[in-house]
Design a protein around this motif. Sequence first.
Motif, mmCIF file in Angstrom:
data_model
loop_
_atom_site.group_PDB
_atom_site.id
_atom_site.type_symbol
_atom_site.label_atom_id
_atom_site.label_comp_id
_atom_site.label_asym_id
_atom_site.label_seq_id
_atom_site.Cartn_x
_atom_site.Cartn_y
_atom_site.Cartn_z
ATOM 1 N N SER A 4 -19.188 -28.040 -23.366
ATOM 2 C CA SER A 4 -19.567 -26.632 -23.237
ATOM 3 C C SER A 4 -19.105 -26.065 -21.892
ATOM 4 O O SER A 4 -18.777 -24.898 -21.793
ATOM 5 C CB SER A 4 -21.077 -26.464 -23.392
ATOM 6 N N LEU A 5 -19.049 -26.926 -20.870
ATOM 7 C CA LEU A 5 -18.587 -26.479 -19.559
ATOM 8 C C LEU A 5 -17.090 -26.182 -19.589
ATOM 9 O O LEU A 5 -16.632 -25.182 -19.046
ATOM 10 C CB LEU A 5 -18.894 -27.532 -18.485
ATOM 11 N N SER A 6 -16.334 -27.027 -20.281
ATOM 12 C CA SER A 6 -14.891 -26.810 -20.351
ATOM 13 C C SER A 6 -14.554 -25.585 -21.190
ATOM 14 O O SER A 6 -13.552 -24.932 -20.965
ATOM 15 C CB SER A 6 -14.173 -28.047 -20.875
ATOM 16 N N THR A 7 -15.361 -25.280 -22.175
ATOM 17 C CA THR A 7 -15.093 -24.081 -22.970
ATOM 18 C C THR A 7 -15.544 -22.828 -22.242
ATOM 19 O O THR A 7 -14.977 -21.762 -22.441
ATOM 20 C CB THR A 7 -15.784 -24.167 -24.333
ATOM 21 N N ALA A 8 -16.543 -22.926 -21.395
ATOM 22 C CA ALA A 8 -17.037 -21.756 -20.675
ATOM 23 C C ALA A 8 -16.075 -21.373 -19.543
ATOM 24 O O ALA A 8 -15.888 -20.197 -19.253
ATOM 25 C CB ALA A 8 -18.420 -22.037 -20.110
ATOM 26 N N LEU A 9 -15.454 -22.355 -18.923
ATOM 27 C CA LEU A 9 -14.558 -22.094 -17.795
ATOM 28 C C LEU A 9 -13.231 -22.786 -18.060
ATOM 29 O O LEU A 9 -13.119 -24.005 -17.941
ATOM 30 C CB LEU A 9 -15.168 -22.612 -16.481
ATOM 31 N N ASP A 10 -12.260 -22.019 -18.430
ATOM 32 C CA ASP A 10 -10.946 -22.585 -18.713
ATOM 33 C C ASP A 10 -10.172 -22.704 -17.401
ATOM 34 O O ASP A 10 -9.838 -21.708 -16.772
ATOM 35 C CB ASP A 10 -10.199 -21.678 -19.696
ATOM 36 N N ILE A 11 -9.906 -23.919 -16.983
ATOM 37 C CA ILE A 11 -9.238 -24.195 -15.714
ATOM 38 C C ILE A 11 -7.785 -23.706 -15.726
ATOM 39 O O ILE A 11 -7.215 -23.430 -14.687
ATOM 40 C CB ILE A 11 -9.292 -25.712 -15.408
ATOM 41 N N LYS A 12 -7.209 -23.561 -16.896
ATOM 42 C CA LYS A 12 -5.806 -23.166 -16.997
ATOM 43 C C LYS A 12 -5.543 -21.764 -16.437
ATOM 44 O O LYS A 12 -4.420 -21.445 -16.090
ATOM 45 C CB LYS A 12 -5.335 -23.232 -18.444
ATOM 46 N N ILE A 13 -6.576 -20.931 -16.339
ATOM 47 C CA ILE A 13 -6.362 -19.575 -15.823
ATOM 48 C C ILE A 13 -6.010 -19.574 -14.341
ATOM 49 O O ILE A 13 -5.489 -18.599 -13.827
ATOM 50 C CB ILE A 13 -7.586 -18.663 -16.068
ATOM 51 N N PHE A 14 -6.272 -20.671 -13.646
ATOM 52 C CA PHE A 14 -5.949 -20.777 -12.221
ATOM 53 C C PHE A 14 -4.603 -21.438 -11.968
ATOM 54 O O PHE A 14 -4.227 -21.656 -10.819
ATOM 55 C CB PHE A 14 -7.042 -21.558 -11.483
ATOM 56 N N SER A 15 -3.862 -21.753 -12.994
ATOM 57 C CA SER A 15 -2.567 -22.413 -12.810
ATOM 58 C C SER A 15 -1.577 -21.420 -12.187
ATOM 59 O O SER A 15 -1.718 -20.209 -12.334
ATOM 60 C CB SER A 15 -2.039 -22.929 -14.141
ATOM 61 N N PRO A 16 -0.567 -21.906 -11.475
ATOM 62 C CA PRO A 16 0.386 -21.028 -10.789
ATOM 63 C C PRO A 16 1.198 -20.127 -11.715
ATOM 64 O O PRO A 16 1.810 -19.170 -11.248
ATOM 65 C CB PRO A 16 1.307 -22.006 -10.054
ATOM 66 N N SER A 17 1.193 -20.397 -13.011
ATOM 67 C CA SER A 17 1.958 -19.551 -13.927
ATOM 68 C C SER A 17 1.120 -18.412 -14.500
ATOM 69 O O SER A 17 1.652 -17.514 -15.142
ATOM 70 C CB SER A 17 2.527 -20.405 -15.053
ATOM 71 N N GLU A 18 -0.168 -18.432 -14.262
ATOM 72 C CA GLU A 18 -1.057 -17.377 -14.748
ATOM 73 C C GLU A 18 -1.248 -16.300 -13.669
ATOM 74 O O GLU A 18 -1.068 -16.572 -12.479
ATOM 75 C CB GLU A 18 -2.424 -17.969 -15.119
ATOM 76 N N PRO A 19 -1.620 -15.083 -14.051
ATOM 77 C CA PRO A 19 -1.780 -13.999 -13.061
ATOM 78 C C PRO A 19 -2.794 -14.294 -11.954
ATOM 79 O O PRO A 19 -2.549 -13.973 -10.794
ATOM 80 C CB PRO A 19 -2.249 -12.815 -13.913
ATOM 81 N N ILE A 20 -3.910 -14.926 -12.292
ATOM 82 C CA ILE A 20 -4.903 -15.241 -11.256
ATOM 83 C C ILE A 20 -4.356 -16.287 -10.293
ATOM 84 O O ILE A 20 -4.546 -16.190 -9.077
ATOM 85 C CB ILE A 20 -6.231 -15.723 -11.899
ATOM 86 N N GLY A 21 -3.639 -17.265 -10.807
ATOM 87 C CA GLY A 21 -3.037 -18.289 -9.950
ATOM 88 C C GLY A 21 -1.983 -17.700 -9.030
ATOM 89 O O GLY A 21 -1.900 -18.056 -7.846
ATOM 90 N N ILE A 22 -1.175 -16.779 -9.553
ATOM 91 C CA ILE A 22 -0.164 -16.118 -8.720
ATOM 92 C C ILE A 22 -0.847 -15.303 -7.630
ATOM 93 O O ILE A 22 -0.414 -15.308 -6.468
ATOM 94 C CB ILE A 22 0.746 -15.229 -9.597
ATOM 95 N N PHE A 23 -1.939 -14.623 -7.972
ATOM 96 C CA PHE A 23 -2.682 -13.839 -6.984
ATOM 97 C C PHE A 23 -3.257 -14.736 -5.899
ATOM 98 O O PHE A 23 -3.193 -14.401 -4.709
ATOM 99 C CB PHE A 23 -3.802 -13.055 -7.676
ATOM 100 N N ILE A 24 -3.800 -15.882 -6.271
ATOM 101 C CA ILE A 24 -4.368 -16.818 -5.297
ATOM 102 C C ILE A 24 -3.275 -17.330 -4.354
ATOM 103 O O ILE A 24 -3.485 -17.405 -3.139
ATOM 104 C CB ILE A 24 -5.091 -17.986 -6.013
ATOM 105 N N ILE A 25 -2.117 -17.657 -4.897
ATOM 106 C CA ILE A 25 -1.003 -18.119 -4.057
ATOM 107 C C ILE A 25 -0.558 -17.008 -3.109
ATOM 108 O O ILE A 25 -0.309 -17.232 -1.916
ATOM 109 C CB ILE A 25 0.164 -18.608 -4.933
ATOM 110 N N PHE A 26 -0.468 -15.778 -3.611
ATOM 111 C CA PHE A 26 -0.056 -14.642 -2.806
ATOM 112 C C PHE A 26 -1.029 -14.397 -1.648
ATOM 113 O O PHE A 26 -0.621 -14.209 -0.502
ATOM 114 C CB PHE A 26 0.055 -13.392 -3.687
ATOM 115 N N VAL A 27 -2.330 -14.424 -1.933
ATOM 116 C CA VAL A 27 -3.345 -14.242 -0.883
ATOM 117 C C VAL A 27 -3.263 -15.381 0.131
ATOM 118 O O VAL A 27 -3.391 -15.160 1.339
ATOM 119 C CB VAL A 27 -4.757 -14.140 -1.505
ATOM 120 N N GLY A 28 -3.029 -16.575 -0.329
ATOM 121 C CA GLY A 28 -2.888 -17.720 0.577
ATOM 122 C C GLY A 28 -1.688 -17.574 1.493
ATOM 123 O O GLY A 28 -1.761 -17.895 2.682
#
Length: 74
Positions: A4-28
């Motif tokens: 249930s934890l893995s379905t509630a929070l998909d870790i793949k959204i933070f990968s460098p190919s996703e928009p959130i991951g690109i944003f995190i890299i950019f801010v870093g």
Amino acid sequence: MITSLSTALDIKIFSPSEPIGIFIIFVGLIFTGMIFYIIYAVSINKESLEDKKIRTKKEYLQKEKIGKLFPKKK
């Protein structure tokens, strides 16, 4: 419970190919650049304009006082 934890929070959204991951890299990258700029600015010991004005005024007053102590004889 773990499934249930893995379905509630998909870790793949933070990968460098996703928009959130690109944003995190950019801010870093911006943060890292700011840190390097601060280290550079501190290391070259830049004097601010106010510091230069104060130092120039002190030097002028010092020369004026020395001139009063040792007047030039004509």
